[in-house]
Design a protein around this motif. Structure first.
Motif, PDB file in Angstrom:
ATOM      1  N   VAL A   1       0.837  -1.187   0.000  1.00 54.74           N
ATOM      2  CA  VAL A   1       0.000   0.000   0.000  1.00 54.74           C
ATOM      3  C   VAL A   1       0.872   1.237   0.000  1.00 54.74           C
ATOM      4  N   ALA A   2       0.273   2.368  -0.362  1.00 56.83           N
ATOM      5  CA  ALA A   2       1.019   3.628  -0.388  1.00 56.83           C
ATOM      6  C   ALA A   2       1.663   3.868   0.960  1.00 56.83           C
ATOM      7  N   GLY A   3       2.909   4.325   0.933  1.00 57.41           N
ATOM      8  CA  GLY A   3       3.616   4.593   2.173  1.00 57.41           C
ATOM      9  C   GLY A   3       4.518   3.466   2.611  1.00 57.41           C
ATOM     10  N   ASP A   4       4.360   2.278   2.008  1.00 61.34           N
ATOM     11  CA  ASP A   4       5.272   1.192   2.361  1.00 61.34           C
ATOM     12  C   ASP A   4       6.667   1.545   1.898  1.00 61.34           C
ATOM     13  N   ASP A   5       7.655   0.932   2.499  1.00 54.35           N
ATOM     14  CA  ASP A   5       9.030   1.318   2.225  1.00 54.35           C
ATOM     15  C   ASP A   5       9.750   0.300   1.349  1.00 54.35           C
ATOM     16  N   TRP A   6       9.119  -0.127   0.265  1.00 52.99           N
ATOM     17  CA  TRP A   6       9.735  -1.006  -0.723  1.00 52.99           C
ATOM     18  C   TRP A   6      10.204  -2.314  -0.110  1.00 52.99           C
ATOM     19  N   GLY A   7       9.465  -2.825   0.836  1.00 54.67           N
ATOM     20  CA  GLY A   7       9.823  -4.132   1.361  1.00 54.67           C
ATOM     21  C   GLY A   7      10.594  -4.079   2.664  1.00 54.67           C
ATOM     22  N   GLY A   8      10.532  -2.984   3.356  1.00 53.22           N
ATOM     23  CA  GLY A   8      11.217  -2.868   4.640  1.00 53.22           C
ATOM     24  C   GLY A   8      10.489  -3.646   5.720  1.00 53.22           C
ATOM     25  N   HIS A   9      10.657  -3.224   6.970  1.00 51.16           N
ATOM     26  CA  HIS A   9      10.155  -3.986   8.104  1.00 51.16           C
ATOM     27  C   HIS A   9       8.632  -4.030   8.203  1.00 51.16           C
ATOM     28  N   HIS A  10       7.897  -3.233   7.408  1.00 53.48           N
ATOM     29  CA  HIS A  10       6.438  -3.239   7.474  1.00 53.48           C
ATOM     30  C   HIS A  10       5.816  -4.393   6.694  1.00 53.48           C
ATOM     31  N   GLN A  11       6.590  -5.107   5.897  1.00 58.17           N
ATOM     32  CA  GLN A  11       6.072  -6.214   5.101  1.00 58.17           C
ATOM     33  C   GLN A  11       6.821  -7.478   5.469  1.00 58.17           C
ATOM     34  N   ASN A  12       6.151  -8.635   5.284  1.00 58.40           N
ATOM     35  CA  ASN A  12       6.894  -9.873   5.506  1.00 58.40           C
ATOM     36  C   ASN A  12       7.780 -10.139   4.297  1.00 58.40           C
ATOM     37  N   GLN A  13       8.718 -11.049   4.436  1.00 58.68           N
ATOM     38  CA  GLN A  13       9.690 -11.318   3.371  1.00 58.68           C
ATOM     39  C   GLN A  13       9.016 -11.788   2.088  1.00 58.68           C
ATOM     40  N   HIS A  14       7.906 -12.520   2.178  1.00 53.65           N
ATOM     41  CA  HIS A  14       7.249 -13.056   0.997  1.00 53.65           C
ATOM     42  C   HIS A  14       6.693 -11.954   0.095  1.00 53.65           C
ATOM     43  N   SER A  15       6.231 -10.846   0.662  1.00 55.44           N
ATOM     44  CA  SER A  15       5.612  -9.800  -0.154  1.00 55.44           C
ATOM     45  C   SER A  15       6.574  -8.669  -0.480  1.00 55.44           C
ATOM     46  N   ARG A  16       7.854  -8.873  -0.281  1.00 53.26           N
ATOM     47  CA  ARG A  16       8.849  -7.841  -0.545  1.00 53.26           C
ATOM     48  C   ARG A  16       8.816  -7.402  -2.005  1.00 53.26           C
ATOM     49  N   LEU A  17       8.906  -6.103  -2.212  1.00 49.65           N
ATOM     50  CA  LEU A  17       9.004  -5.557  -3.558  1.00 49.65           C
ATOM     51  C   LEU A  17      10.425  -5.070  -3.798  1.00 49.65           C
ATOM     52  N   TYR A  18      10.855  -5.174  -5.031  1.00 47.44           N
ATOM     53  CA  TYR A  18      12.173  -4.726  -5.445  1.00 47.44           C
ATOM     54  C   TYR A  18      11.994  -3.500  -6.320  1.00 47.44           C
ATOM     55  N   LYS A  19      13.097  -2.861  -6.698  1.00 45.66           N
ATOM     56  CA  LYS A  19      13.027  -1.669  -7.550  1.00 45.66           C
ATOM     57  C   LYS A  19      13.893  -1.848  -8.785  1.00 45.66           C
ATOM     58  N   GLY A  20      13.492  -1.139  -9.830  1.00 49.01           N
ATOM     59  CA  GLY A  20      14.279  -1.109 -11.053  1.00 49.01           C
ATOM     60  C   GLY A  20      14.070   0.213 -11.754  1.00 49.01           C
ATOM     61  N   VAL A  21      14.952   0.516 -12.717  1.00 52.35           N
ATOM     62  CA  VAL A  21      14.817   1.731 -13.514  1.00 52.35           C
ATOM     63  C   VAL A  21      14.727   1.316 -14.979  1.00 52.35           C
ATOM     64  N   VAL A  22      13.789   1.915 -15.700  1.00 51.63           N
ATOM     65  CA  VAL A  22      13.564   1.608 -17.106  1.00 51.63           C
ATOM     66  C   VAL A  22      14.685   2.231 -17.939  1.00 51.63           C
ATOM     67  N   THR A  23      15.273   1.433 -18.841  1.00 45.89           N
ATOM     68  CA  THR A  23      16.377   1.908 -19.673  1.00 45.89           C
ATOM     69  C   THR A  23      15.975   2.121 -21.131  1.00 45.89           C
ATOM     70  N   ALA A  24      14.798   1.664 -21.530  1.00 47.16           N
ATOM     71  CA  ALA A  24      14.309   1.859 -22.908  1.00 47.16           C
ATOM     72  C   ALA A  24      13.591   3.206 -22.989  1.00 47.16           C
ATOM     73  N   ASP A  25      13.602   3.819 -24.164  1.00 47.37           N
ATOM     74  CA  ASP A  25      12.842   5.063 -24.334  1.00 47.37           C
ATOM     75  C   ASP A  25      11.375   4.836 -23.971  1.00 47.37           C
ATOM     76  N   THR A  26      10.779   3.787 -24.535  1.00 49.79           N
ATOM     77  CA  THR A  26       9.408   3.375 -24.228  1.00 49.79           C
ATOM     78  C   THR A  26       9.411   1.869 -24.051  1.00 49.79           C
ATOM     79  N   LEU A  27       8.950   1.391 -22.909  1.00 45.13           N
ATOM     80  CA  LEU A  27       8.898  -0.043 -22.625  1.00 45.13           C
ATOM     81  C   LEU A  27       7.437  -0.470 -22.582  1.00 45.13           C
TER      82      LEU A  27
END
Length: 117
Positions: free
Chosen positions: A26-52
C-alpha cells in the motif's frame, strides 16, 4: 507443444495466480522494509528503454497493458523466464497500478535482484 509455448503458458498461469493471491504494497510502504513480511517484498528497477511496453505475459506477442518510460522507477514483484529479448530471457512482474510483465533487458535493478516467481 514446444518448450517455448509451455514456458509461456506456465509463466502466464503463474502471473494470474500471483495477481489473484498477492496483496500489493500500500502507499507509504518502504519497498519491502520492516512493514512487510519477506514473501511480499518488492524490489526496484529503472527503465532503460525510451518506451517499454508492459505486457500480459512474459513474451512480446502478448497484450500490451501499459507503458513505462526511460528513467522511470518501477516496483518489481518477482522474475521469471520468458521470451528471450536481445539475449536476456528474464521478465519482471510489475505491480505498479496493474500487474504487467516487462523484459528485464530494459529494466536495471536498483539494489538486490528480484526473487523468482
Amino acid at each position: 507443444m514446444s518448450l517455448r509455448c509451455r514456458l509461456a503458458i506456465t509463466a502466464a498461469a503463474g502471473a494470474l495466480a500471483a495477481a489473484a493471491t498477492v496483496t500489493p504494497a500500500v502507499a507509504g510502504d518502504d519497498w519491502g522494509g520492516h512493514h512487510q513480511n519477506q514473501h511480499s517484498r518488492l524490489y526496484k528497477g529503472v527503465v532503460t528503454a525510451d518506451t517499454l511496453l508492459l505486457r500480459s505475459a512474459p513474451n512480446r506477442g502478448s497484450q500490451v497493458i501499459r507503458t513505462a518510460y526511460r528513467g522511470q522507477i518501477v516496483k518489481i514483484y518477482c522474475k521469471t523466464v520468458g521470451q528471450n529479448v536481445q539475449g536476456n530471457p528474464l521478465w519482471y512482474l510489475l505491480p505498479d497500478g496493474t500487474w504487467a510483465w516487462g523484459s528485464a533487458r530494459y529494466i536495471d535493478n536498483i539494489g538486490p535482484a528480484p526473487r523468482w516467481c
